[in-house]
Design an enzyme around this catalytic site. Structure first.
Site, PDB file in Angstrom:
ATOM      1  N   TYR A 212       0.822  -1.210   0.000  1.00  0.00           N
ATOM      2  CA  TYR A 212       0.000   0.000   0.000  1.00  0.00           C
ATOM      3  C   TYR A 212       0.859   1.263   0.000  1.00  0.00           C
ATOM      4  CZ  TYR A 212      -4.714  -1.858   0.902  1.00  0.00           C
ATOM      5  OH  TYR A 212      -5.927  -2.453   0.796  1.00  0.00           O
TER       6      TYR A 212
ATOM      7  N   LYS B  22       2.763 -15.297   2.553  1.00  0.00           N
ATOM      8  CA  LYS B  22       2.928 -16.019   1.281  1.00  0.00           C
ATOM      9  C   LYS B  22       4.411 -16.309   1.141  1.00  0.00           C
ATOM     10  CE  LYS B  22       1.403 -17.636  -2.675  1.00  0.00           C
ATOM     11  NZ  LYS B  22       0.549 -18.853  -2.773  1.00  0.00           N
TER      12      LYS B  22
ATOM     13  N   ASP C 151      -3.357 -18.117   0.552  1.00  0.00           N
ATOM     14  CA  ASP C 151      -4.369 -18.801  -0.268  1.00  0.00           C
ATOM     15  C   ASP C 151      -5.074 -19.880   0.563  1.00  0.00           C
ATOM     16  OD1 ASP C 151      -1.933 -20.127  -0.234  1.00  0.00           O
ATOM     17  OD2 ASP C 151      -1.993 -20.754  -2.331  1.00  0.00           O
TER      18      ASP C 151
ATOM     19  N   ASP D 184      -6.570  -6.795   4.167  1.00  0.00           N
ATOM     20  CA  ASP D 184      -7.677  -6.118   3.496  1.00  0.00           C
ATOM     21  C   ASP D 184      -8.602  -7.152   2.860  1.00  0.00           C
ATOM     22  OD1 ASP D 184      -9.164  -3.971   2.367  1.00  0.00           O
ATOM     23  OD2 ASP D 184      -8.173  -4.358   0.452  1.00  0.00           O
TER      24      ASP D 184
ATOM     25  N   ASP E 276     -12.641  -8.706   4.282  1.00  0.00           N
ATOM     26  CA  ASP E 276     -13.894  -8.668   3.509  1.00  0.00           C
ATOM     27  C   ASP E 276     -14.477 -10.077   3.417  1.00  0.00           C
ATOM     28  OD1 ASP E 276     -13.625  -5.913   2.953  1.00  0.00           O
ATOM     29  OD2 ASP E 276     -14.365  -6.172   0.898  1.00  0.00           O
TER      30      ASP E 276
HETATM   31  C1  IPM Z   1     -10.427  -0.793   4.030  1.00  0.00           C
HETATM   32  C2  IPM Z   1     -10.620  -0.183   2.668  1.00  0.00           C
HETATM   33  C3  IPM Z   1      -9.427   0.693   2.337  1.00  0.00           C
HETATM   34  C4  IPM Z   1      -8.194  -0.189   2.341  1.00  0.00           C
HETATM   35  C5  IPM Z   1      -9.541   1.459   1.000  1.00  0.00           C
HETATM   36  C6  IPM Z   1     -10.781   2.306   0.938  1.00  0.00           C
HETATM   37  C7  IPM Z   1      -8.322   2.279   0.718  1.00  0.00           C
HETATM   38  O1  IPM Z   1     -10.836  -1.146   1.701  1.00  0.00           O
HETATM   39  O2  IPM Z   1     -10.291  -0.042   5.012  1.00  0.00           O
HETATM   40  O3  IPM Z   1     -10.424  -2.013   4.137  1.00  0.00           O
HETATM   41  O4  IPM Z   1      -7.906  -0.859   1.339  1.00  0.00           O
HETATM   42  O5  IPM Z   1      -7.506  -0.204   3.359  1.00  0.00           O
HETATM   43 MN    MN Z   2     -11.006  -3.158   2.508  1.00  0.00          MN
END
Ligand code: IPM
Ligand code: MN
Length: 353
Positions: free
Chosen positions: A141, A186, A219, A243, A247
């Protein structure tokens, strides 16, 4: 107590869920006799529109002067031209980095009543209680980026110091829970991951011998999160993997709209935000799920303000509201409508005690 809280509503549904967060903070202040002073500042796309920068100086200043920061979400189609040099996301990454908030804590908690909202079978979800610790200010990042007509690159760098401090955060959390830590990397492909693994093993062996350690390739971790989520206690990983995995993990709870987060560093100050994004497709409709934001408020009360009783009261209020059947559309049963963001918020607020 008296506390200064900076609000960064941002874009899309960000302002709607920030209103919910503030509503809950106001309820807590009233019930428990606190005095919260707010300062609302622009970040992300709206800041680009209003001030030409995704992270204006006055926003950084307000955050630095605050006891805690609540953030809604940033980004949206209006600002996603891939050739644009300024992007809303730079505001979020910039403030995480400016405050050195390297530890992102994302608890994955299942509300038993919402098991039916998850795409996974209910028996797999039984007993799931995970904290995912994501390194937040390093890795790909923040590495040097470059682009020309024919190629592009993003550099991924980690130092031992960055790895050590995040592993310690995760290990300390694990010590106070079930004592299990799973580190995700990884290492079969990436040099940064090999440094991650070596550093992790050394710290855990020397300083946390009592912790039960598991190491997974990312993975495989993605798969194990779905096949045996209840076996995890604390998971720790680098920025990008964290990240993606969070999700994925949110779907265990039924909706991305349920997961809160705390971004912490060495001092008490932290940024608290739902892990969901700006959800432009539903922005302005007042149907966003405020639970992730309200659970983030609980984390704010606990970690930045040291108000454990108040934090628990908010968490209990979310559970009570859900038990009594309050549902936004994302956590409703198929073909059932949900209540509005504000209705869900007031359902929760009235259970704070
Ligand atoms: C999160 C979001 C952010 C990230 C984006 C919006 C930059 O997806 O906080 O998980 O990737 O960190
Ligand atoms: Mn995110």
């Amino acid at each position: 107590m008296k506390a200064k809280i900076t609000l960064l509503p941002g874009d899309g549904i960000g302002p709607e869920v920030t209103d919910s967060a503030k509503y809950i903070l106001d309820s807590v202040a009233l019930i428990f006799g606190h005095d919260f002073i707010y300062d609302s500042k622009a970040i992300g796309g709206i800041a680009i529109d209003q001030q030409g920068s995704p992270l204006p100086d006055e926003t950084i200043l307000s955050c630095k002067n605050a006891d805690a920061i609540f953030l809604g979400a940033v980004g949206g189609p209006k600002w996603s031209n891939p050739n644009s040099k300024v992007r809303p996301e730079q505001g979020l990454l910039g403030i995480r980095s400016a405050l050195n908030l390297y530890a992102n804590i994302r608890p994955v908690k299942i509300y038993p009543e919402l098991v039916g909202a998850s795409p996974l079978r209910s028996e797999i979800l039984e007993g799931v209680d995970i904290i995912i610790v994501r390194e937040l200010t390093g890795g790909i990042y923040f590495g040097k980026k470059s682009r020309n007509k024919f190629s592009a690159s993003d550099l991924c760098v980690y130092t031992t110091e960055e790895i050590e401090r995040i592993i310690k955060v995760a290990a300390n959390l694990a010590s106070n829970r079930k004592g299990k830590l799973c580190s995700v990397d990884k290492a079969n492909v990436l040099e940064t991951s090999r440094l991650w693994r070596d550093t992790t093993n050394k710290i855990l062996k020397n300083e946390y011998p009592e912790i039960e350690v598991e190491t997974l390739l990312v993975d495989a971790a993605a798969m194990h999160l779905l096949s045996r989520p209840s076996e995890f206690d604390v998971m720790v990983t680098e920025n990008m993997f964290g990240d993606i995995l969070t999700d994925e993990a949110s779907m265990l709870t039924g909706s991305l709209g349920m997961l809160p987060s705390a971004s912490l560093g060495e001092s008490k100050i932290g940024i608290y935000e739902p892990i969901h994004g700006s959800a432009p497709d539903i922005a302005g409709q007042e149907i966003a799920n405020p639970c992730a934001s309200i659970a983030s408020v609980a984390l704010l009360l606990r970690h930045s303000l040291g108000l454990e009783k108040e934090a628990k009261a908010v968490e209990n209020a979310i559970s009570t509201a859900i038990t009594s059947g309050a549902r936004t559309v994302d956590i409703s049963l198929k073909n059932q409508s949900g209540i509005s963001t504000l209705e869900m918020t007031t359902e929760i607020a009235k259970n704070i005690n």
